[in-house]
Design a protein around this motif. Structure first.
Motif, PDB file in Angstrom:
ATOM      1  N   VAL A   1       2.447   1.622  -3.152  1.00  0.00           N
ATOM      2  CA  VAL A   1       0.756   2.634  -4.496  1.00  0.00           C
ATOM      3  C   VAL A   1       1.118   3.915  -4.152  1.00  0.00           C
ATOM      4  N   LEU A   2       0.740   3.892  -3.146  1.00  0.00           N
ATOM      5  CA  LEU A   2       0.884   5.948  -2.506  1.00  0.00           C
ATOM      6  C   LEU A   2       2.137   6.571  -3.756  1.00  0.00           C
ATOM      7  N   TYR A   3       3.147   5.609  -3.373  1.00  0.00           N
ATOM      8  CA  TYR A   3       4.789   6.687  -4.176  1.00  0.00           C
ATOM      9  C   TYR A   3       4.270   6.322  -5.100  1.00  0.00           C
ATOM     10  N   HIS A   4       3.804   5.358  -6.053  1.00  0.00           N
ATOM     11  CA  HIS A   4       3.571   5.475  -7.576  1.00  0.00           C
ATOM     12  C   HIS A   4       2.867   6.294  -8.208  1.00  0.00           C
ATOM     13  N   VAL A   5       1.716   6.573  -7.177  1.00  0.00           N
ATOM     14  CA  VAL A   5       0.914   7.274  -7.386  1.00  0.00           C
ATOM     15  C   VAL A   5       1.359   9.411  -7.802  1.00  0.00           C
ATOM     16  N   ILE A   6       2.144   9.145  -6.427  1.00  0.00           N
ATOM     17  CA  ILE A   6       2.425  10.577  -6.549  1.00  0.00           C
ATOM     18  C   ILE A   6       3.957  11.099  -7.290  1.00  0.00           C
ATOM     19  N   CYS A   7       4.746   9.281  -8.131  1.00  0.00           N
ATOM     20  CA  CYS A   7       5.327   9.960  -9.064  1.00  0.00           C
ATOM     21  C   CYS A   7       4.635   9.698 -10.201  1.00  0.00           C
ATOM     22  N   ASP A   8       3.328   9.652 -10.203  1.00  0.00           N
ATOM     23  CA  ASP A   8       2.644  10.020 -11.689  1.00  0.00           C
ATOM     24  C   ASP A   8       3.139   8.285 -12.976  1.00  0.00           C
ATOM     25  N   ASP A   9       3.990   7.214 -11.832  1.00  0.00           N
ATOM     26  CA  ASP A   9       4.727   6.019 -12.630  1.00  0.00           C
ATOM     27  C   ASP A   9       3.215   5.028 -12.719  1.00  0.00           C
ATOM     28  N   ARG A  10       2.475   5.230 -14.191  1.00  0.00           N
ATOM     29  CA  ARG A  10       1.659   4.926 -14.760  1.00  0.00           C
ATOM     30  C   ARG A  10       1.996   3.327 -15.448  1.00  0.00           C
TER      31      ARG A  10
ATOM     32  N   SER B   1       0.730  -1.277   0.197  1.00  0.00           N
ATOM     33  CA  SER B   1       0.053  -0.299   0.342  1.00  0.00           C
ATOM     34  C   SER B   1       0.988   0.929  -0.147  1.00  0.00           C
TER      35      SER B   1
END
Length: 624
Positions: free
Chosen positions: A613-622, A610
């Motif tokens: 997931v937040l880390y990738h959302v912040i980095c906009d890593d789609r 979890s």
């Protein structure tokens, strides 16, 4: 406390007296087997010299060969046995690819194939030209999982390692497989029995006389049984000659006769000393003085070793002896027959000097000292939980009589603590309610308050807000010790996180950390840490999480890997909240290593994913 101390004597290779006669044929065969077979199996009744033969031959292994010795006992289940094996392997500096704590957790969860693979990987990677693992007295183990695990271990054992088993009975392993492949070397009572020439040499060594006739009669009576030979040589020639022939055919009768002859010939002081000290697993000067009341314990232990009275000498700075099982059983049986009224008090004395909490509690149980056993287990539980040994606590609880388990507040409280880190909140709630009522009934106010505070927390997580609030208020209306006050502030943190005011959580979490820093133990820090990061956006909470992480790390020091992993995970949440993206990659790597080291526990893995997931959302890593 990094781990609950284990009985060090269990993992020491016994050292026997020098000057024993040569048994060249047996020693040659055993030596060859130790370096050429996957498995070496010694199966014979008590007193056939299995331990002595192994101990002597291990000293003659090629230079650099690694040895891990473990003496099993009736208290060992699979987890306890493997805990001792981990300690026995420690001097080899094995390159564990999984935390030992996680390895044991796999065992607790029944994942024996994964656990065996982890141990095999470690043995394969250990830097040694050859290795020998010895499991002595394996007949004492009743846990069927031990033999299931050993079968899996044998299947993948590296070619440079040998597993040695010494037992009074054939172990329930898939021996047919290894016999068919000729990968097991077996030594039974025929192979271990003394030959005619060896008995003659033994007679000459013990008496200083060369008398083939007497030696032959001794062989005929004992059939080469090592214990019988030694006992016979201690008995007088006249009494040995007068023994009825039928007695020798039954080994139990042989033991009774010879042990009685030897015992009755001892000085009365040494007899009394031996009887009382037979309740100890290992004999040291301090412990023998305590249980026997004899200030000459040091001299008497030296006398025991000098007389070769069925003892092995364990390595260490202080003289430490271990009675052979056969002789100890005889002594304890005689103690119970002669002085039955003394046994409970002697077991209590033995327990008071025992450092291993498992042994200590079980000694109290054998004495019928229920109150001491409960209190001892209650005192040990926090340290055991901090070392991820909750499953061991439950097994110890199950050793108590069923009616006592049902009514004891101490045992109920320990059950509740074990359920908390597994998020079993219904179990925590019911156990702590039982514990609180029981403590109230016997006037244990502080313990009742702690149990009620835990009951309130579990009730909150069960979704019963009104009851939770009522319980919390009841706790606060009475005097609280540090632990209870900490738990009450934690409850208020959770309650106000859901019901307001908005700045309430930060204020209560600050008080939680303040109280923990006043003397909270490692287990209490761990109890307070999970999931508080979910309210990091509330005023002041991030600051207190930083204090919680730093305080936990300072308190824990080395070890307590689960707690360290949780601290690292909370650190990641802080960095996410503060925008420290650049630092997160390195921290995530550490968290990944933590998870692998601990065997990917579900709770830690879910929180780890979890966070990522937040880390990738912040980095906009789609693509992640």
């Amino acid at each position: 406390m990094q781990s609950v101390s284990l009985a060090g004597a269990k993992i020491q290779t016994p050292r026997f007296r020098s000057g024993l006669i040569e048994r060249s044929e047996l020693e040659q065969q055993l030596g060859d087997a130790l370096t050429s077979h996957r498995m070496v199996l010694l199966v014979a009744p008590a007193g056939y010299g299995k331990t002595a033969a192994l101990s002597r031959q291990l000293q003659r292994l090629p230079p650099g060969c690694a040895v891990a010795w473990l003496t099993a006992d009736e208290e060992d289940d699979l987890q306890r046995l493997l805990s001792h094996l981990i300690e026995a392997l420690e001097p080899l500096d094995p390159p564990w690819r999984l935390a030992p704590e996680a390895f044991l957790e796999q065992v607790t969860q029944g994942r024996l194939r994964e656990a065996a693979a982890a141990l095999l990987d470690t043995l394969e990677a250990t830097d040694t030209p050859g290795g020998v693992i010895v499991l002595d007295d394996l007949h004492a183990v009743a846990d069927a999982r031990v033999f299931e695990f050993l079968d899996q271990l044998l299947e993948g054992l590296p070619r440079n390692w040998t597993l040695v088993i010494a037992s009074r009975v054939e172990p329930p392993l898939a021996l047919w497989r290894w016999r068919a492949r000729r990968e097991v070397a077996e030594f039974d009572e025929t192979a271990l029995s003394f030959s005619r020439k060896e008995v003659q040499d033994l007679w000459r060594h013990a008496t200083g006389q060369d008398d083939p006739g007497q030696a032959g009669r001794l062989l005929d009576r004992t059939h080469g049984w090592a214990a019988g030979l030694c006992l016979s040589l201690e008995a007088s020639e006249a009494s040995a000659a007068a023994a009825p022939k039928g007695v020798w055919r039954n080994r139990r009768h042989l033991f009774d006769y010879l042990a009685s002859e030897v015992f009755e010939d001892l000085p009365s002081e040494l007899q009394a000393f031996l009887l009382r000290c037979s309740l100890l697993p290992e004999l040291t000067v301090t412990r023998c003085e305590q249980i026997s009341g004899n200030p000459r314990a040091a001299r008497l232990l030296e006398e025991l070793e000098r007389r070769r009275l069925f003892v092995s000498v364990l390595d260490g700075e202080d003289l430490t002896l271990r009675l052979h099982d056969l002789f100890r059983d005889f002594l304890e049986e005689r103690l119970r027959r002669r002085h039955p009224e003394e046994v409970p008090a002697l077991l209590r004395l033995a327990a008071q000097g025992e450092t291993d909490p498992v042994r200590r509690t079980l000694m109290y149980l054998r004495a019928g000292a229920w109150d001491e056993a409960q209190q001892d287990l209650a005192d040990a539980t926090p340290d055991m939980l901090a070392c991820d040994e909750g499953a061991q606590v439950i097994r110890m609880i199950e050793q108590f009589p069923a009616d006592l388990q049902a009514r004891s507040p101490w045992l109920a409280y320990a059950r509740g603590l074990c359920a908390w880190p597994r998020y079993q909140y219904s179990e925590v709630r019911s156990s702590m309610a039982h514990a609180a009522a029981g403590f109230d009934a016997i006037g244990r106010h502080d313990e009742a308050q702690r149990a009620r505070a835990m009951q309130a927390l579990a009730t909150f997580f069960c979704g019963q807000m009104k009851e939770c609030r009522h319980l919390g208020q009841a706790v606060r209306s009475q005097p609280m010790d540090l632990e209870t006050e900490t738990l009450s502030e934690l409850l208020d943190f959770w309650y106000e996180s859901h019901h307001g005011p908005v700045d309430g959580p930060g204020q209560h979490l600050a008080k939680v950390v303040d109280l923990l820093m006043q003397g909270g133990n490692a287990e209490l820090w761990f109890r307070c840490m999970p999931r508080v990061n979910g309210f990091i956006s509330r005023p002041g909470v991030s600051t207190q999480i930083r204090r919680l992480v730093d305080g936990a790390r300072a308190t824990l020091g080395e070890g307590h890997w689960s707690l360290q992993a949780n601290a690292n995970l909370m650190e990641a949440w802080l960095l996410l909240w503060q925008g420290g993206i650049a630092e997160l990659e390195a921290l995530f790597q550490r968290i990944e290593e933590d998870a692998r080291w601990l065997g990917q526990p579900a709770g830690l893995r879910i929180r780890q994913l979890s966070t990522k997931v937040l880390y990738h959302v912040i980095c906009d890593d789609r693509d992640a």
